[in-house]
Every structure is written in C-alpha cells, then in structure tokens.
Design a protein around this motif. Structure first.
Motif, PDB file in Angstrom:
ATOM      1  N   UNK A  39     -10.242   8.996   0.599  1.00 38.19           N
ATOM      2  CA  UNK A  39     -10.636   7.658   1.035  1.00 38.19           C
ATOM      3  C   UNK A  39     -10.300   7.076  -0.385  1.00 38.19           C
ATOM      4  N   UNK A  40     -10.268   7.480  -1.418  1.00 33.87           N
ATOM      5  CA  UNK A  40     -10.195   6.747  -2.861  1.00 33.87           C
ATOM      6  C   UNK A  40      -8.485   6.758  -3.238  1.00 33.87           C
ATOM      7  N   UNK A  41      -8.297   5.792  -3.772  1.00 30.64           N
ATOM      8  CA  UNK A  41      -6.834   5.289  -4.267  1.00 30.64           C
ATOM      9  C   UNK A  41      -6.969   4.411  -5.383  1.00 30.64           C
ATOM     10  N   UNK A  42      -5.900   4.176  -6.314  1.00 28.56           N
ATOM     11  CA  UNK A  42      -5.794   3.418  -7.243  1.00 28.56           C
ATOM     12  C   UNK A  42      -4.427   3.160  -7.403  1.00 28.56           C
ATOM     13  N   UNK A  43      -4.098   1.921  -8.086  1.00 26.74           N
ATOM     14  CA  UNK A  43      -2.746   1.796  -8.420  1.00 26.74           C
ATOM     15  C   UNK A  43      -2.843   0.640  -9.572  1.00 26.74           C
ATOM     16  N   UNK A  44      -1.655   0.762 -10.400  1.00 20.69           N
ATOM     17  CA  UNK A  44      -1.555  -0.339 -11.503  1.00 20.69           C
ATOM     18  C   UNK A  44      -0.462  -0.829 -11.600  1.00 20.69           C
ATOM     19  N   UNK A  45      -0.422  -2.143 -11.378  1.00 20.43           N
ATOM     20  CA  UNK A  45       0.536  -3.051 -11.263  1.00 20.43           C
ATOM     21  C   UNK A  45       1.165  -3.429 -12.770  1.00 20.43           C
TER      22      UNK A  45
END
Lengths: 117, 112
Positions: free
Chosen positions: A64-70
């Motif tokens: 359920x946890x996700x992360x991104x770095x643009x």
C-alpha cells in the motif's frame, strides 16, 4: 538557505482513503530518505533514493506504500487504502552523498503527522 | 541486521548538571558511523554529534561528548552543564551503506 520542507504538516484522513505526502529536499542533495516515526518508537526506515539509481524500497511495510522522486528532487510518499496503524509522523531527510567514502550529514524535514480515523 | 538499543526511555537532570544517555548497537561490520540526534517538541531532528568507527578518539561538540567503546559496541552521550533547551528526545543512530538504524529514543527533561 532553505532546509528540507514537507507538506502538509498535519493530515487527518479516514480509513480506506489514499494520502500523498510531499518532501522538498535541499537543492543539490542527491540522497533522500523517508522514515516513519510511530508514537514511542524510533525512526523506521521506509525508502531511500540516490541520484538516478533504483530506489531501495526494502523498508516499505506493505504494497500500500509507494514513493517516487521526480527529476531527482521532490519526492512523494503515497499510502493507499490507509489503515489506523498507518498513523504516525512521516519524516523525510536529504543529504549530499551517502556512503562511507563521502558521508554527509542528513538534514531532516519537520515531518507530516498523519492521523487515520 | 543492525540493531540499536536505547535502554533508558526517560531521564531527567537538574539544570547545569551532567547527564549520560546510553546506547548499544549490534553489527558485524567494521566500518560505520554513529550519531546522536536531538528531536525537540517541534519535531525537527537535529544532528548533535557523530563518530566514525575507525576513529578511536571520542567526538566532542561543545557541551556534548561521546564515550565510544567499539569492542563493547557502546556509544553513550554525555551532556555537560545541562540547559533547559536540551529538553528533547534523543536518538542514537547507526549508519552503514545506504541505511540508518535508529534506537527508540530517550526522552530527556532538564529541570530548572
């Protein structure tokens, strides 16, 4: 100069809703971390970004946890279908370089306090 | 896996006195860093002091100093001449490779 900023500072949501937490690291910092701090607990590592390398997601507690770095700068931590146990302070930190050869200090943001009702 | 243990959940000290916060860690690595962070009620984590494992000399930053015992895997923080502004949570942390490992913290209260 500006430090690490996080938004929102506080977030109250209902169980089952999705939330997005934002982190703006210090300009030029290539390393970025997300931590979770539950009441009475230390900091729990969630995810780590270093430059253009694949992120280290080993600390994410569930899918359920996700992360991104643009663009190697701003990062967003997303929690889907929030649960009450997700309630915690979520801290972001950035640094210039990570690793014994070139360690630099981690600078922390003020955190986002998430409350799931 | 690395673990960091802080066995003192809460401590208090009279203003101007000295207090020592304990920290032990477990690792099989030889090269690493150790840190003490301070977290006041504002939630802003602030680096207090750091120690490189390959250095035998104990780190010192003004009123803050550490007692680093590598063989015993112990890394205590001494605060001298405690001030009211030292009231905060203190976290011990271990760093190697990509990750940082934090203890559960010690809540320090400086009593006027």
């Amino acid at each position: 100069g500006a430090g690490v900023s996080q938004s929102p500072s506080n977030k109250v949501t209902e169980k089952g809703k999705d939330v997005e937490l934002r982190c703006d690291p210090i300009s030029g910092h290539t390393a970025l971390y997300w931590y979770r701090q539950s009441l009475g607990q230390g900091l729990e590592f969630l995810i780590y970004f270093q430059g253009n390398s694949a992120p280290d997601k080993s600390g994410l507690p569930s899918d359920r946890f996700s992360a991104e770095r643009t663009g190697g700068s701003v990062s967003t931590l997303t929690i889907q279908r929030t649960q009450q146990e997700d309630s915690a302070v979520y801290l972001c930190a950035s640094s210039l370089v990570v690793g014994l050869a070139g360690f630099n200090e981690q600078f922390f943001g003020p955190g986002t306090r998430l409350t799931v009702l | 896996a690395q673990t960091v243990t802080q066995s003192q959940p809460e401590m208090s000290v009279q203003e101007a006195e000295t207090v020592t916060l304990s920290c032990t860690y477990d690792t099989s690595e030889n090269n690493y860093y150790l840190f003490w962070y301070k977290q006041p009620p504002s939630r802003q984590m602030i680096l207090v002091i750091r120690q490189e494992a390959y250095k035998q000399q104990n780190a010192t930053e003004n009123r803050f100093s550490v007692n680093f015992q590598k063989a015993a895997k112990s890394f205590s923080l001494k605060i001298s001449d405690s001030q009211l502004g030292d009231t905060a949570m203190y976290f011990c942390a271990f760093h190697s490779g990509n990750q940082f490992y934090f203890g559960t913290g010690t809540s320090l209260t400086v009593i006027p």
